[in-house]
Design a protein around this motif. Structure first.
Motif, PDB file in Angstrom:
ATOM      1  N   LEU A 206     -23.676 -34.682 -19.180  1.00  0.00           N
ATOM      2  CA  LEU A 206     -24.885 -34.590 -19.896  1.00  0.00           C
ATOM      3  C   LEU A 206     -23.891 -33.864 -21.481  1.00  0.00           C
ATOM      4  CD1 LEU A 206     -27.321 -35.983 -20.790  1.00  0.00           C
ATOM      5  CD2 LEU A 206     -28.580 -34.507 -19.339  1.00  0.00           C
ATOM      6  N   ILE A 207     -24.029 -34.692 -22.454  1.00  0.00           N
ATOM      7  CA  ILE A 207     -23.227 -33.173 -23.221  1.00  0.00           C
ATOM      8  C   ILE A 207     -24.300 -33.432 -24.382  1.00  0.00           C
ATOM      9  CG2 ILE A 207     -21.359 -33.504 -22.264  1.00  0.00           C
ATOM     10  CD1 ILE A 207     -20.765 -35.780 -25.148  1.00  0.00           C
ATOM     11  N   ARG A 208     -25.768 -34.332 -24.598  1.00  0.00           N
ATOM     12  CA  ARG A 208     -26.425 -34.368 -25.547  1.00  0.00           C
ATOM     13  C   ARG A 208     -27.618 -35.162 -24.379  1.00  0.00           C
ATOM     14  NH1 ARG A 208     -28.854 -37.520 -29.028  1.00  0.00           N
ATOM     15  NH2 ARG A 208     -30.052 -35.884 -30.995  1.00  0.00           N
ATOM     16  N   ALA A 209     -29.077 -34.220 -24.648  1.00  0.00           N
ATOM     17  CA  ALA A 209     -29.847 -35.206 -24.597  1.00  0.00           C
ATOM     18  C   ALA A 209     -31.176 -35.054 -25.107  1.00  0.00           C
ATOM     19  CB  ALA A 209     -30.471 -35.281 -23.225  1.00  0.00           C
ATOM     20  N   ARG A 210     -31.720 -35.879 -26.142  1.00  0.00           N
ATOM     21  CA  ARG A 210     -32.637 -35.416 -26.620  1.00  0.00           C
ATOM     22  C   ARG A 210     -33.835 -34.745 -26.160  1.00  0.00           C
ATOM     23  NH1 ARG A 210     -34.836 -40.073 -30.785  1.00  0.00           N
ATOM     24  NH2 ARG A 210     -32.270 -40.715 -30.943  1.00  0.00           N
ATOM     25  N   ALA A 211     -34.099 -33.898 -26.795  1.00  0.00           N
ATOM     26  CA  ALA A 211     -35.844 -32.964 -26.497  1.00  0.00           C
ATOM     27  C   ALA A 211     -34.779 -32.703 -24.820  1.00  0.00           C
ATOM     28  CB  ALA A 211     -36.966 -34.008 -26.117  1.00  0.00           C
ATOM     29  N   GLY A 212     -34.033 -32.207 -24.149  1.00  0.00           N
ATOM     30  CA  GLY A 212     -33.721 -31.837 -22.643  1.00  0.00           C
ATOM     31  C   GLY A 212     -32.145 -31.420 -22.872  1.00  0.00           C
ATOM     32  N   GLU A 213     -31.825 -30.823 -22.149  1.00  0.00           N
ATOM     33  CA  GLU A 213     -30.483 -29.902 -22.129  1.00  0.00           C
ATOM     34  C   GLU A 213     -29.202 -30.644 -20.981  1.00  0.00           C
ATOM     35  OE1 GLU A 213     -32.069 -27.193 -19.562  1.00  0.00           O
ATOM     36  OE2 GLU A 213     -34.252 -27.474 -20.085  1.00  0.00           O
ATOM     37  N   SER A 214     -28.224 -30.000 -22.149  1.00  0.00           N
ATOM     38  CA  SER A 214     -26.870 -30.381 -21.571  1.00  0.00           C
ATOM     39  C   SER A 214     -26.765 -29.742 -20.363  1.00  0.00           C
ATOM     40  CB  SER A 214     -25.697 -30.240 -22.095  1.00  0.00           C
ATOM     41  OG  SER A 214     -26.036 -28.256 -22.480  1.00  0.00           O
ATOM     42  N   ALA A 215     -26.266 -30.521 -19.757  1.00  0.00           N
ATOM     43  CA  ALA A 215     -25.442 -29.690 -18.456  1.00  0.00           C
ATOM     44  C   ALA A 215     -24.607 -30.831 -17.531  1.00  0.00           C
ATOM     45  CB  ALA A 215     -26.880 -29.719 -16.651  1.00  0.00           C
ATOM     46  N   ASP A 216     -23.414 -30.321 -16.459  1.00  0.00           N
ATOM     47  CA  ASP A 216     -22.259 -30.793 -15.618  1.00  0.00           C
ATOM     48  C   ASP A 216     -23.157 -31.398 -13.977  1.00  0.00           C
ATOM     49  OD1 ASP A 216     -20.530 -28.974 -14.973  1.00  0.00           O
ATOM     50  OD2 ASP A 216     -20.273 -28.563 -17.495  1.00  0.00           O
ATOM     51  N   PHE A 217     -21.685 -32.602 -13.808  1.00  0.00           N
ATOM     52  CA  PHE A 217     -22.729 -31.970 -12.357  1.00  0.00           C
ATOM     53  C   PHE A 217     -21.114 -33.043 -11.942  1.00  0.00           C
ATOM     54  CE2 PHE A 217     -26.041 -33.261 -15.114  1.00  0.00           C
ATOM     55  CZ  PHE A 217     -26.643 -32.479 -15.044  1.00  0.00           C
ATOM     56  N   GLU A 218     -20.621 -32.118 -10.780  1.00  0.00           N
ATOM     57  CA  GLU A 218     -19.435 -32.941  -9.605  1.00  0.00           C
ATOM     58  C   GLU A 218     -20.558 -34.398  -8.609  1.00  0.00           C
ATOM     59  OE1 GLU A 218     -16.310 -31.692  -6.043  1.00  0.00           O
ATOM     60  OE2 GLU A 218     -16.596 -30.206  -7.708  1.00  0.00           O
ATOM     61  N   LEU A 219     -19.751 -35.152  -9.226  1.00  0.00           N
ATOM     62  CA  LEU A 219     -20.639 -36.322  -8.044  1.00  0.00           C
ATOM     63  C   LEU A 219     -19.361 -37.060  -7.721  1.00  0.00           C
ATOM     64  CD1 LEU A 219     -23.690 -37.096 -10.880  1.00  0.00           C
ATOM     65  CD2 LEU A 219     -23.526 -35.716  -8.909  1.00  0.00           C
ATOM     66  N   GLU A 220     -20.540 -37.966  -6.598  1.00  0.00           N
ATOM     67  CA  GLU A 220     -19.321 -39.274  -6.183  1.00  0.00           C
ATOM     68  C   GLU A 220     -19.421 -40.417  -6.860  1.00  0.00           C
ATOM     69  OE1 GLU A 220     -20.723 -39.641  -1.741  1.00  0.00           O
ATOM     70  OE2 GLU A 220     -18.786 -38.035  -1.418  1.00  0.00           O
TER      71      GLU A 220
END
Length: 250
Positions: A206-220
């Motif tokens: 998640l490299i951009r979220a308006r009024a939110g935070e960026s993050a990355d996740f390892e998911l299935e």
């Protein structure tokens, strides 16, 4: 981790200034707390435009981005309009991500401009759950038109960025009006106790979220209901405050 009251108050103020109510907006949760907690409202906003791209320029990451988009569309209500310039989607793979063929209306357009026009018409129609458009470039003006069209009907708009020339990929970092921007890369599949290929895994950024935070996740990868999953070894593990960050950049 849930947003602190001060940050949530600031987010609500921003939403009111922009003419939208964060509390009144409907969202589509991913159903994974570590992902939903990074998104304002606790999920992917309906009535909004979102961007999705592969983590690299290759076909494998591009396919993962398409399946991620298909999973989102599968969990929306109603028919799905998918606009593309080439009829190169593999319907059985889409069905494995939850998007069965009977729900999809495909529009084969000649170029990006026609795809964007079809997306806007689909979003303004109001009877569709999701509208997906495969485009190489997305200008601020075009994205604003799509965002406004989505806001008027509550449909989800997904700009699926696909590049057939490496030079086009540089456009992905340019500002747009999309509510969120995602990047999906393929990781080694889940290990099995017996010979075979396990469930695919993705690095979802998640490299951009308006009024939110960026993050990355390892998911299935998405299952046949369109839902992502946490790898078994991460289910019971506590998540650090900054998520699984791997140097993502907007």
């Amino acid at each position: 981790m849930r947003p602190q009251p001060l940050f949530q108050s600031l987010r609500d103020q921003i939403e009111r200034i922009e003419g939208r109510s964060a509390r009144g907006r409907t969202v589509l949760p991913f159903g994974i707390a570590t992902v939903d907690s990074r998104l304002p409202g606790g999920g992917l906003a309906l009535g909004a435009l979102h961007e999705v791209a592969g983590g690299g320029n290759g076909a494998i990451d591009g396919a993962a981005a398409a399946l991620f988009s298909a999973g989102v569309a599968a969990r929306s209500r109603g028919k799905v309009l998918w606009c593309l310039t080439r009829a190169d989607l593999f319907a059985p793979a889409m069905a494995q991500a939850g998007l069965i063929p009977d729900r999809v209306i495909y529009v084969e357009a000649g170029d990006d401009q026609t795809v964007l026009a079809c997306m806007e018409e689909g979003l303004r129609y109001g009877g569709l759950g999701s509208v997906v458009g495969e485009v190489a470039r997305l200008s601020m003006t075009a994205s604003r038109r799509l965002q406004l069209a989505a806001e008027g009907t509550g449909s989800i708009g997904i700009a699926l960025r696909r590049w057939r020339r490496e030079v086009d990929a540089s456009d992905f970092g340019q500002p747009t009006a999309a509510m969120t921007r995602w990047r999906v890369s393929v990781l080694p599949s889940t290990a099995l106790p017996v010979p075979g290929v396990g469930r695919s895994r993705w690095l979802v950024e998640l490299i951009r979220a308006r009024a939110g935070e960026s993050a990355d996740f390892e998911l299935e990868a998405c299952d046949d209901t369109g839902r992502l999953g946490l790898p078994p070894e991460l289910v019971d593990r506590s998540v650090p405050a900054d998520g699984w960050r791997r140097g993502a950049s907007a």
